[in-house]
Structure formats: C-alpha cells, structure tokens
Write a protein that holds these residues in place. Structure first.
Motif, short mmCIF file in Angstrom:
data_model
loop_
_atom_site.label_atom_id
_atom_site.label_comp_id
_atom_site.label_asym_id
_atom_site.label_seq_id
_atom_site.Cartn_x
_atom_site.Cartn_y
_atom_site.Cartn_z
N GLU A 445 0.99 -1.28 -0.23
CA GLU A 445 -0.08 0.24 -0.12
C GLU A 445 1.20 1.40 0.11
O GLU A 445 1.11 2.17 -0.58
CB GLU A 445 -0.86 0.32 1.01
N ARG A 446 1.73 1.15 1.07
CA ARG A 446 2.93 2.00 0.71
C ARG A 446 3.76 2.52 -0.33
O ARG A 446 3.45 3.53 -0.77
CB ARG A 446 3.93 1.87 1.94
N LEU A 447 3.70 1.82 -1.00
CA LEU A 447 4.37 1.84 -2.50
C LEU A 447 3.43 2.44 -3.59
O LEU A 447 3.51 2.74 -4.15
CB LEU A 447 5.03 0.25 -2.83
N ARG A 451 4.31 5.53 -5.43
CA ARG A 451 4.10 5.95 -7.03
C ARG A 451 3.04 6.56 -7.53
O ARG A 451 3.13 7.21 -8.27
CB ARG A 451 4.26 4.36 -7.53
N SER A 452 2.44 6.56 -6.87
CA SER A 452 1.02 7.58 -7.35
C SER A 452 1.19 8.69 -6.61
O SER A 452 1.20 10.16 -7.68
CB SER A 452 -0.32 7.84 -6.13
N GLN A 453 1.81 9.15 -5.90
CA GLN A 453 2.45 11.00 -5.37
C GLN A 453 4.18 11.19 -6.50
O GLN A 453 3.59 11.84 -7.08
CB GLN A 453 3.21 11.20 -4.23
N TRP A 460 8.45 10.01 -13.28
CA TRP A 460 8.49 9.16 -13.81
C TRP A 460 9.35 8.20 -13.45
O TRP A 460 10.12 7.11 -13.74
CB TRP A 460 8.27 9.41 -15.12
N ALA A 461 10.58 8.41 -13.46
CA ALA A 461 12.17 7.61 -13.31
C ALA A 461 11.46 7.39 -11.78
O ALA A 461 11.25 5.70 -11.76
CB ALA A 461 13.57 8.54 -13.38
N ARG A 462 10.53 7.76 -11.53
CA ARG A 462 10.78 7.40 -9.30
C ARG A 462 9.36 6.14 -9.18
O ARG A 462 9.41 5.16 -9.00
CB ARG A 462 10.24 8.66 -7.97
N ALA A 463 8.16 6.54 -10.24
CA ALA A 463 7.41 6.07 -10.82
C ALA A 463 7.65 4.64 -10.77
O ALA A 463 7.09 3.54 -10.74
CB ALA A 463 6.64 7.06 -11.29
N ASP A 464 8.70 5.14 -12.31
CA ASP A 464 9.01 3.07 -12.25
C ASP A 464 10.03 2.14 -11.70
O ASP A 464 9.93 1.26 -11.26
CB ASP A 464 10.21 3.12 -13.88
#
Ligand SMILES: [Zn+2]
Length: 489
Positions: A445-447, A451-453, A460-464
C-alpha cells in the motif's frame, strides 16, 4: 453554478444518450426484481447497485422518485420457457419446503444483501402472487381486444398485432427466439408469441394455481411486471431498469402487452436503462450457472460489503466487469485508505447539488470539484470519475476544511459507500483470500501511494523505480482513471 449539468442517460430504446426530463412531479422508476427461488449472487446484485446509483443521481438533481422493485414468487418458469415448471415449485421440491417458505426465505436473503450494500430501499416491493387477480383482468382485456389466441397450454399474445414489436431489442424478431433459446409451445403461431397465462396440463396439478377464464394455472412471467408497474406507478412512467439480459425478450414483451393494454398510442415507458453483466472468469454470472459467489461468501472471507460496492462503481454500469479476488482486494485496500483519510467527520448532508454547494461556502477549489462531480453523474452516471474526484479531494491542499467536507459528502451521497460512518478498523486489512500478512499489505500500500505521488509530480523515473520494486514483490499495478489498482501475480 445554478442547476448544474443536464442529466443525460443512455436509453436502450433508440440506443442513444438522451437528456432526462421528468414527465411528472414524481418520477416513477421500476426495476425488475429477483425471482426468489435461491440466493442472489454477486452478479444479480449489480442490477440493484446500478438502480440505486440512478436513484442517488435523481436525488442529486432534486428529482423526486417513486421506486418499485418486484418480487417474483410465481410465474417464472425454469429456463425462461413458457411451458416449463415454475422455478419456485422446483426449489420447494428440492428443499422439501413449502413454496411460501421458499419465497419468504429467499426474499429475506435478497433484502439482507440490499441492506448490506447500502442500497436505498424501494418504496414498494410488490409480490407477484398478490397481483394475480389484476393479471387475469389485464389478460382478459387483451383477449377482448383481439390481441391473443388460446391454445391448450394457455393464452398467448399474438405479436403480429403489435406494430412496433421488438423495437427495444433492435434485432430481427425471427432470430430472437432462437437467440434466447426459448422452447416452443405446440401450436404457437409465431416464434415471438408468448404466454400470458400458463394453463395446467391434463394430469398436471401445479402447487401454485389460480382459476382463470383459460382454466386453472399461473400467470406468465412477463405479464407480472406490466401489471405491477402500472398498478403502482400509473399507466405511463419514466424509467424502467434491468439487467441487459432483459433487453431482448422480457422487456420487449412487457412493452408489447402494455401498449396493447393501454391502447393510447403513446410509448408505455420513456427511458429503458440496462446494466451490463458481471463476468466470473469467462462466464456471465447467471443464477442457473450455479456456484456463483454470493455477498456472504466474500464477507465471510473478510471483505467489507462496501468493498464490493466500490468494486462495481469503479466500472461504468454499461461496461462488463470481470470479477476477481485481486480486483476485490484492490477495492478493499482503496476503501480502507478512504476510511482512514476521512477524519473530517461529521460530514454535512449533501444529497443534492444545491446542498453541497451551500456547504462548500465560498471555496472555489471545492466548487470546481463539485462541478466535476455533477458533470460526471450527469454523464450517464460516470461513477469512476466521481471516485477520482473523491481521491483528489482527500489530498488537494487548496481545499478549505469545509470545502473538503462538502466534496467528500457529495461524492459519498452519490456513491453510497457510507463513508460518513465507516471506520478504518471496520475494513479488514487482510481479507482471508488475499493470503498477505498485514505487514506485506502495508508495504504494498505504501509503495502504491508513493508511486501515485511520484506520478502526480510527473517524476516518471521514481514511479518506474517503484514499479520495479513492486514487480519484485509479485505485484502488478494497473493505472485506471480512478487510481491505481494492483493484483498479485
Ligand atoms: Zn420484469
């Protein structure tokens, strides 16, 4: 913003979006109800969550409604045939109980699900068996008008006398009966003709039987809905709802006999709304398939009933939805997140657009969100978009406290999730079926939230990076207009 966006609904009659304009001070809504011979399964309940969403949308627009849902306790033959045995009688024999017991027991089961899913109660739940006298009068009027013919098996509607027959189904009437798999009664003149009265056969004695001009027997299923809706909502009313499986046959027949009965040349009902199926695996969920899960099955496994409601509303009512444990897990996680973030209680009453706007005070960010909610519900009940606005409202720093409360309350009045009273501890963080520990679920849930944030910040790099990390945990993330959903590989 005045009265907001014009409510538009998809009318199956004509297959197009139309402005909804009430024809009377109280809008009559009739929803085909359950045949009470077994437990309703999750797919059956989609029709009533949909009808409830419609109710809430009309309320939002300040439109008064009178809603009728019938209880079919006689007349529905096995396999929807005209000549087969009655579903209630078959169930009574199987369970070695009386027909009355069966009807009372399964009506209770249906009402339990209605309540658990926070569906606004209908104003009336008429039982078909209480209207048989009126059904006989209705059928006799059609016979006197020359719309019927008699066979040893009963009284049939001659559909060649019905000029617009089949307009709702928009299919070739010759192909219709084959498509519906309907068995043919001996002597029927046209494939589309259907029974108003199912007469007892020589040597047969039905458990449920009434005397009639066509011999002792029982009414046909289609007849029931016409008679009960006209009796309780008047000869013409605005909206008739049901599952899409009713669009090709049951509702076509309701229209044919009602328009013949009324004989005023006007369309019987103005708007016909149909919800799509819930799919389980590759099968549509029909009661006859057997083994389809019930609400009690998923609540026993630790899911909150509102997780199922949320799962349904995450899709549009006219889209087929595929039921899966992963989908339900995701809905449960979202519900828990909503419950834990809404620490702004009490929420104000915001059942109408007007009330919600007044609670928002002068908060322009809230007014914009309320307008988005209004636009979504007015666009043929686009509940996924309302869920998206709700999630935005929980994190948008531009909202004032009262503004945020007003937006949450407005979304909740339309979605019917009962957020005003829902506490996070009531939503199990580890439904039995998911097999995850609370710690694992928390990490996931935290991840997902991080990722949504990152995505909101266009990082996008962090989201990936986070997606890769989730991938290592066997979590597959899908991004939808109403947020990310995840499932285990
Ligand atoms: Zn019906």
């Amino acid at each position: 913003m005045g009265t907001g966006h014009q409510l538009r609904l998809y009318n199956s009659l004509g297959r197009r979006l139309e402005d909804f304009v009430p024809s009377a001070s109280v809008t009559g809504v009739y929803s085909c109800g359950p045949t009470v011979y077994g437990f309703p399964h999750l797919g059956n309940m989609r029709a009533y969550v949909f009808a409830d969403t419609l109710r809430r949308a009309l309320r939002w627009k300040g439109i008064d409604v009178r809603h009728v849902i019938n209880i079919t306790d006689v007349g529905h033959a096995v396999a929807d045939t005209d000549t087969g045995e009655d579903k209630l009688e078959v169930a009574a024999a199987r369970e070695r109980r009386s027909v009355d017991d069966i009807a009372a027991f399964y009506t209770g089961a249906f009402m339990n699900d209605v309540e658990a899913l926070n569906i606004l109660p209908a104003h009336e739940y008429p039982r078909a068996s209480a209207f048989v006298g009126q059904m006989i009068e209705f059928a006799a009027k059609l016979e006197a008008g020359g719309f019927t013919y008699r066979l040893p098996s009963g009284l049939y509607v001659d559909t060649s006398k019905s000029p617009g027959y089949g307009a709702l189904a928009q299919i070739d009437v010759e192909g219709q009966r084959e498509a519906a798999g309907v068995e043919q009664a001996e002597g029927r003149r046209r494939k589309t003709d259907f029974a108003l009265w199912r007469a007892e056969q020589p040597g047969q004695r039905r458990v449920m039987r009434w005397d009639s001009p066509w011999g002792p027997g029982a009414p046909g299923w289609h007849l029931e809905c016409s008679v009960m809706s006209i009796a309780l909502l008047g000869p013409h009313f605005d909206i008739h709802t049901g599952g899409v499986d009713h669009r090709e046959l049951h509702h076509v027949n309701e229209i044919a006999q009602s328009e013949a009965y009324l004989g005023d040349g006007k369309p019987w009902v103005r708007y016909w709304l149909h919800n799509e199926f819930l799919q389980l695996g590759d099968e549509k969920m029909a009661k006859s398939a057997g083994g389809a899960p019930r609400l009690a099955d998923i609540t026993d496994a630790g899911y909150h009933p509102m997780a199922y409601r949320l799962f349904l509303l995450g899709g549009h009512y006219r889209s087929q939805l595929r039921f899966s444990t992963a989908g339900l897990d995701a809905a449960q996680a979202t519900l828990r997140r909503l419950a834990s973030r809404i620490q702004l209680r009490p929420l104000p009453p915001a059942e109408t657009l007007t009330a919600a706007v007044s609670h928002a005070g002068g908060d322009t960010a809230a007014a914009r969100m309320l307008d988005q909610i209004d636009e979504a519900i007015a666009s043929d009940l686009a509940t996924p978009r309302i869920l998206a606005v709700l999630q935005d409202a929980l994190r948008d720093p531009a909202l004032s406290l009262n503004g945020r409360r007003a937006v949450i309350a407005a979304a909740d009045s339309l979605l019917g999730l009962g957020l005003a009273a829902l506490q996070p501890r009531q939503v199990d963080s580890r439904p039995a079926a998911s097999g995850l520990s609370p710690e694992q679920l928390h990490v996931i849930e935290r991840l997902i939230a991080e990722r949504s944030q990152a995505r909101n910040a266009r990082d996008w790099a962090r989201a990936d990076e986070i997606r890769d990390e989730l991938d290592r945990l066997s979590v597959i993330v899908t991004d939808t207009p109403n947020g990310s959903i995840w499932e285990l590989r």
